[in-house]
Design an enzyme around this catalytic site. Structure first.
Site, PDB file in Angstrom:
ATOM      1  N   THR A 172       0.832  -1.215   0.000  1.00 17.46           N
ATOM      2  CA  THR A 172       0.000   0.000   0.000  1.00 17.46           C
ATOM      3  C   THR A 172       0.861   1.257   0.000  1.00 17.46           C
ATOM      4  O   THR A 172       1.980   1.249   0.528  1.00 17.46           O
ATOM      5  CB  THR A 172      -0.916   0.012   1.238  1.00 17.46           C
ATOM      6  OG1 THR A 172      -1.566   1.280   1.318  1.00 17.46           O
ATOM      7  CG2 THR A 172      -0.137  -0.207   2.533  1.00 17.46           C
ATOM      8  N   ASP A 173       0.300   2.322  -0.557  1.00 18.06           N
ATOM      9  CA  ASP A 173       1.033   3.602  -0.594  1.00 18.06           C
ATOM     10  C   ASP A 173       1.376   4.133   0.801  1.00 18.06           C
ATOM     11  O   ASP A 173       2.273   4.965   0.962  1.00 18.06           O
ATOM     12  CB  ASP A 173       0.242   4.664  -1.376  1.00 18.06           C
ATOM     13  CG  ASP A 173      -1.211   4.824  -0.953  1.00 18.06           C
ATOM     14  OD1 ASP A 173      -1.607   4.246   0.085  1.00 18.06           O
ATOM     15  OD2 ASP A 173      -1.946   5.535  -1.667  1.00 18.06           O
ATOM     16  N   GLU A 174       0.663   3.627   1.808  1.00 18.98           N
ATOM     17  CA  GLU A 174       0.874   4.148   3.164  1.00 18.98           C
ATOM     18  C   GLU A 174       2.232   3.792   3.749  1.00 18.98           C
ATOM     19  O   GLU A 174       2.624   4.356   4.774  1.00 18.98           O
ATOM     20  CB  GLU A 174      -0.208   3.617   4.099  1.00 18.98           C
ATOM     21  CG  GLU A 174      -1.583   3.949   3.642  1.00 18.98           C
ATOM     22  CD  GLU A 174      -2.617   3.702   4.708  1.00 18.98           C
ATOM     23  OE1 GLU A 174      -2.247   3.494   5.865  1.00 18.98           O
ATOM     24  OE2 GLU A 174      -3.796   3.729   4.361  1.00 18.98           O
ATOM     25  N   TYR A 218      -1.037  -0.149  11.219  1.00 19.66           N
ATOM     26  CA  TYR A 218      -1.353  -0.846   9.957  1.00 19.66           C
ATOM     27  C   TYR A 218      -0.234  -0.657   8.937  1.00 19.66           C
ATOM     28  O   TYR A 218       0.312  -1.620   8.401  1.00 19.66           O
ATOM     29  CB  TYR A 218      -2.688  -0.342   9.386  1.00 19.66           C
ATOM     30  CG  TYR A 218      -2.883  -0.678   7.922  1.00 19.66           C
ATOM     31  CD1 TYR A 218      -3.021  -1.990   7.505  1.00 19.66           C
ATOM     32  CD2 TYR A 218      -2.900   0.334   6.954  1.00 19.66           C
ATOM     33  CE1 TYR A 218      -3.180  -2.314   6.164  1.00 19.66           C
ATOM     34  CE2 TYR A 218      -3.062   0.032   5.609  1.00 19.66           C
ATOM     35  CZ  TYR A 218      -3.200  -1.293   5.210  1.00 19.66           C
ATOM     36  OH  TYR A 218      -3.341  -1.595   3.881  1.00 19.66           O
ATOM     37  N   LYS A 243       2.460  -3.335   7.227  1.00 17.91           N
ATOM     38  CA  LYS A 243       2.579  -3.582   5.778  1.00 17.91           C
ATOM     39  C   LYS A 243       4.006  -3.304   5.320  1.00 17.91           C
ATOM     40  O   LYS A 243       4.565  -4.046   4.504  1.00 17.91           O
ATOM     41  CB  LYS A 243       1.601  -2.685   5.004  1.00 17.91           C
ATOM     42  CG  LYS A 243       0.132  -3.003   5.203  1.00 17.91           C
ATOM     43  CD  LYS A 243      -0.284  -4.362   4.664  1.00 17.91           C
ATOM     44  CE  LYS A 243      -0.224  -4.453   3.150  1.00 17.91           C
ATOM     45  NZ  LYS A 243      -0.738  -5.762   2.668  1.00 17.91           N
TER      46      LYS A 243
END
Ligand code: NAD
Ligand code: TDX
Length: 336
Positions: A126-128, A152, A156
């Protein structure tokens, strides 16, 4: 090709399975999913889909942390695509341990199985993992440092680092994709767009965290699926591909569009308690997947996409009603 899809009962996984069945009929799929609250019942069964496609798609109820199970499934598949994860930022602030356990140990379990059997892996990130951007900063690139903000995104990011190490140290044949915010059918009502649509359907008002200035790049879940297949088909082992559509919108802009779709006044908004550590903005430099793999999202009007999503949620209330009650109880408790 025999494809093992972890998390294939969740939002993106179930859309990917449906998309693959339509576009790649030669692929047979096994979904491995533990059916956490996020799987929201049998997404794949809605509208009779699994019954009609059961010859090509089978479902195994199990946990990615179960090493014996994962090993036995990986052994009999050609490719593994790994979606399974705890995926909601707000939930990770309440229960971080579950996120580390599932997202890190679960990925380790998948990695050990593909290493043991020499199988190809595509890992979904994810971009996060990059943290956030100010409103006017250039987009994240492949060389942006990992600086996750929430439990989270940290879990990831940790999983991604394991994948990179397994490629380098053990020669595992893996690719990674980092995607922006997805929208589409079957997204859990705890997430931003489905929450606002279902609030509006109930005659209530959208709930915006903070000021609503936070920006996300919204990609149709089917475009994510088409990008994933480009990477499975032609991606270079060891590479990380950034997948986005340059469709950046502030949360306020998204809600304004939804209010218009519903014919409601622009001021029908409730501003609620902000998320702790709330990331300001995500945006991705997609030149690698655009230039090297020639992938492009389908042309779409975001406004029309929202209209059809509203219709989909209106038509599938039986699918989301119970989850909505639980989700809103939690949000009330959190002041969101
Ligand atoms: P989701 O929460 O809807 O689905 C996750 C699925 O994983 C669920 O079906 C759940 O039951 C399953 N799962 C969770 N723990 C498991 C376990 N221990 N064993 C087996 N299955 C388990 O999430 P999503 O939005 O579909 O996201 C899928 C993947 O895409 C995640 O890896 C997420 O980090 C990533 N991602 C999501 C977005 C987005 O906008 N939603 C964007 C970029 C990346
Ligand atoms: O009621 C709300 N009001 C609100 O303003 C909710 C639920 C969210 N928000 C805001 C928070 C974010 O700025 O909307 C934005 C989107 O929120 P989420 O849907 O929770 O998504 P986000 O935190 O951006 O993370 C999503 O994209 C990256 C997915 O949930 C992740 O799984 C993915 O990795």
């Amino acid at each position: 090709m025999r494809l093992l899809v972890t998390g294939g009962a969740g939002f993106i996984g179930s859309n990917f399975v449906r998309w693959t069945r339509e576009s790649r009929p030669e692929v047979s799929m096994t979904v491995l999913d533990s059916f956490t609250y996020a799987a929201q019942g049998m997404n794949l069964e809605v509208d009779g889909w699994l019954a009609a496609n059961g010859d090509h798609v089978s479902v195994v109820v199990g946990d990615i942390r179960d090493r014996t199970l994962v090993d036995s499934l990986v052994a009999v598949h050609d490719v593994v695509i790994h979606f399974a994860a705890e995926s909601h930022n707000d939930a990770s602030l309440e229960n971080p341990s579950e996120f580390v356990d599932t997202n890190v140990n679960g990925t380790l379990s998948v990695l050990e199985a593909v290493r043991a059997h020499g199988k190809r892996l595509h890992h979904i990130s994810t971009d996060e993992v990059f943290g956030d951007l100010s409103l006017d900063a250039p987009a994240f690139t492949h060389s942006s440092p990992y600086r996750p903000s929430s439990p989270y995104s940290a879990s990831k990011a940790s999983a991604d680092l394991l994948v990179g190490a397994w490629v380098r140290s053990f020669g595992v044949r893996a690719t990674v994709s980092i995607c922006s915010n997805n929208y589409g059918p079957f997204q859990h009502v705890e997430k931003f767009i489905p929450r606002q649509i279902t609030e509006l359907l109930a005659g209530r008002v959208p709930r915006i965290y903070g000021t609503g200035a936070n920006v996300r790049d919204w990609i149709a879940v089917d475009d994510h699926s088409s990008a994933l297949w480009r990477i499975i088909d032609a991606g270079q082992i060891g590479r990380t591909y950034l997948v986005g559509t340059h469709n950046e919108r502030s949360n306020l802009e998204v809600v304004a569009a939804l209010l218009e779709v519903f014919g409601r006044p622009a001021g029908d908004i409730e501003f609620v308690r902000d998320r702790t550590g709330h990331d300001v903005r995500y945006a991705l430099d997609t030149s690698l997947i655009f230039d090297d793999l020639g992938w492009r999202p389908a042309p779409r009007s975001f406004r029309r996409e929202l209209e059809s999503l509203v219709s989909w949620y209106a038509d599938h209330e039986a699918w989301w009603r119970e989850a909505k009650t639980t989700s809103e109880e939690r949000y009330r408790r959190l002041g969101h």
